[in-house]
Design a protein around this motif. Structure first.
Motif, mmCIF file in Angstrom:
data_model
loop_
_atom_site.group_PDB
_atom_site.id
_atom_site.type_symbol
_atom_site.label_atom_id
_atom_site.label_comp_id
_atom_site.label_asym_id
_atom_site.label_seq_id
_atom_site.Cartn_x
_atom_site.Cartn_y
_atom_site.Cartn_z
ATOM 1 N N ALA A 158 38.392 38.815 37.441
ATOM 2 C CA ALA A 158 37.546 37.628 37.254
ATOM 3 C C ALA A 158 37.740 37.011 35.868
ATOM 4 N N GLU A 159 37.789 37.874 34.837
ATOM 5 C CA GLU A 159 37.857 37.334 33.469
ATOM 6 C C GLU A 159 39.219 36.709 33.147
ATOM 7 N N ASP A 160 40.243 36.988 33.980
ATOM 8 C CA ASP A 160 41.584 36.431 33.705
ATOM 9 C C ASP A 160 41.905 35.218 34.570
ATOM 10 N N MET A 161 40.948 34.813 35.398
ATOM 11 C CA MET A 161 41.251 33.804 36.413
ATOM 12 C C MET A 161 41.737 32.480 35.813
ATOM 13 N N LEU A 162 41.018 31.983 34.813
ATOM 14 C CA LEU A 162 41.381 30.664 34.262
ATOM 15 C C LEU A 162 42.759 30.715 33.609
ATOM 16 N N ASN A 163 43.017 31.794 32.860
ATOM 17 C CA ASN A 163 44.335 31.934 32.211
ATOM 18 C C ASN A 163 45.450 32.051 33.228
ATOM 19 N N THR A 164 45.176 32.820 34.284
ATOM 20 C CA THR A 164 46.224 33.006 35.303
ATOM 21 C C THR A 164 46.564 31.666 35.959
ATOM 22 N N ILE A 165 45.541 30.868 36.231
ATOM 23 C CA ILE A 165 45.822 29.556 36.837
ATOM 24 C C ILE A 165 46.687 28.734 35.883
ATOM 25 N N GLU A 166 46.290 28.747 34.617
ATOM 26 C CA GLU A 166 47.024 27.959 33.616
ATOM 27 C C GLU A 166 48.489 28.420 33.533
ATOM 28 N N GLN A 167 48.654 29.748 33.504
ATOM 29 C CA GLN A 167 50.022 30.274 33.309
ATOM 30 C C GLN A 167 50.907 30.141 34.541
ATOM 31 N N GLN A 191 32.636 26.507 39.265
ATOM 32 C CA GLN A 191 32.810 25.143 38.747
ATOM 33 C C GLN A 191 34.024 25.074 37.815
ATOM 34 N N ALA A 192 34.095 26.028 36.877
ATOM 35 C CA ALA A 192 35.201 26.017 35.906
ATOM 36 C C ALA A 192 36.532 26.313 36.591
ATOM 37 N N ILE A 193 36.519 27.256 37.520
ATOM 38 C CA ILE A 193 37.772 27.626 38.202
ATOM 39 C C ILE A 193 38.279 26.448 39.036
ATOM 40 N N THR A 194 37.346 25.782 39.723
ATOM 41 C CA THR A 194 37.748 24.639 40.559
ATOM 42 C C THR A 194 38.324 23.533 39.682
ATOM 43 N N ALA A 195 37.652 23.276 38.553
ATOM 44 C CA ALA A 195 38.130 22.204 37.667
ATOM 45 C C ALA A 195 39.532 22.534 37.160
#
Ligand SMILES: Cc1ncc(COP(=O)(O)O)c(C=O)c1O
Length: 408
Positions: A158-167, A191-195
């Motif tokens: 869960a805590e790596d989700m935003l970075n993984t999407i970015e990378q 909300q943040a993950i969808t954005a």
């Protein structure tokens, strides 16, 4: 807040939703009632479910197939009656909801529309330790399309989700996550993950089995592409109850979106002309395939009407109070004896808490169950419990914490 039984009783006395407990059949435990904390697994039966089912049986007896069209509540109009209240619970427009099939089936159908691997973009990002049915769904879905699951399914914490999407954005064809993880009870920042996913034009969908009817959701405003959930957990619609899906309105009339179709997704005005060539209903209902399960609709209608009557805001307020209270008692208990760890993060939780016992967990679970505390056990070493605002009390929470303290 304090940890005395007097305080628990005071909270119950002040609870404006307390009368709703009586709307449910609480299973017995000897002469008393169970302390039923498994709203996250199978919600309890509303007393009026049987009446709603009987009503459908009566309509069937009175009109036969004509009950689809006749009477004060023709079956063909039932979908609209369900979509409205359901939309409110998940922050959607009624046109974005379809009540159909069951959860895993719906996820396969939604992937037909929203997983469109092309070029380098073939991967699906999902959470670590996703619910097994979701894992099997993803594995077999990508295999069916000729891909190797090992290669295309990417898991992240869960805590790596935003970075993984970015990378990995260039290679991702879909982000598909559980809104609340079944094992830890952790709520994702949808909300943040969808954005983040939408910034990279990656479709994003959620399994909301543990979120619908539990936490506030705002699917339309968050711009989520799709979501699906079951209605037998927090929504109390009974074992194997009908599922629900959300499809954002921006997709409803997109002729390029693939889908698997059936006659109940065909435009309503001309459906029964039985013409060749599929013309979808221009809403999420266009994803329906089969004749709706009217008996299952009746069960869902019963419980949605209770949610409407209780009021979603009031339910949320009580839920928050219950959670804070349970958290207080359990963290007090940890100070008394640090025998377990709360896996659910303090500020990312709904009704469920997951307690990790490195030792004696199974023994403690069995003992609590014998005393009438209905909780569940998830391998490895986790006791899950989810007091819910419609039928649990603060006193039950206090009793649970007291029983656990004795066992520790
Ligand atoms: C998170 C999650 N996803 C999927 C499922 C499977 O749902 P169904 O059996 O309705 O397909 C469940 C069932 O409990 C679940 O908890």
């Amino acid at each position: 807040m304090d940890s005395s039984s007097t305080y628990a009783r005071q909270l119950d006395a002040e609870d404006v939703l307390a009368p709703f407990r009586d709307r449910f059949i609480i299973p017995p435990h000897g002469e008393a009632s169970q302390c039923y904390f498994l709203g996250n697994s199978l919600g309890l039966q509303p007393r009026t479910t049987a009446l709603h089912i009987q009503r459908v049986l009566d309509q069937w007896a009175a009109h036969g197939v004509e009950a689809f069209f006749l009477g004060s509540d023709p079956w063909l109009e039932l979908h609209e009656q369900l979509a409205g209240p359901m939309a409110q619970l998940v922050g959607a427009k009624p046109a974005e909801i379809s009540i159909m099939n069951q959860l895993t089936v719906n996820l396969h159908l939604l992937l037909v529309s929203f997983y469109r691997p092309t070029g380098k973009r073939i991967k699906i990002l999902c959470e670590k330790k996703a619910f097994p049915s979701d894992q099997y769904m993803l594995e077999t879905h990508v295999k069916h399309l000729g891909f190797d699951p090992e290669e295309v399914i990417v898991e992240a914490a869960a805590e790596d989700m935003l970075n993984t999407i970015e990378q990995q954005a260039d290679e991702l064809a879909l982000v598909f996550l559980g809104g609340i993880n079944y094992y830890t009870g952790q709520v994702l920042d949808m909300q943040a993950i969808t954005a983040k996913a939408r910034k990279h034009a990656i479709p994003v969908g959620y399994d909301l089995a543990h979120a619908a009817g539990n936490i506030p959701l705002d699917l339309h405003a968050w711009q989520v592409d799709f979501a699906a959930w079951c209605t037998y957990k927090y929504l109390n619609a009974g074992p194997g109850a009908v599922g629900a899906v959300f499809i954002h309105e921006r997709h409803h009339q997109n002729p390029d979106l693939h889908r698997f179709a059936g006659w109940f997704g065909y435009e309503k005005a001309t459906r029964f002309q039985m013409q060749k060539g599929f013309k979808p209903v221009p809403t999420a209902e266009g994803w329906q395939l089969s004749t709706p399960s009217i008996l299952l609709y009746a069960c869902l209608q019963t419980s949605l009407s209770i949610f409407e009557e209780a009021g979603w805001d009031q339910l949320q307020q009580k839920q928050q109070r219950m959670q804070d209270y349970l958290w207080l008692l359990l963290t007090d208990l940890q100070k008394f004896k640090p025998a377990f760890q709360i896996l659910t993060p303090e500020h990312e939780r709904g009704a469920q808490l997951s307690l990790y016992f490195p030792e004696r967990g199974r023994e403690i679970y069995d003992d609590l169950m014998q005393q009438g505390f209905i909780i569940d056990w998830r391998e490895p070493n986790v006791i899950r419990l989810a007091p819910v605002p419609l039928y649990n009390t603060f006193t039950e929470i206090w009793q649970f914490a007291t029983a656990l303290k004795k066992l520790l």
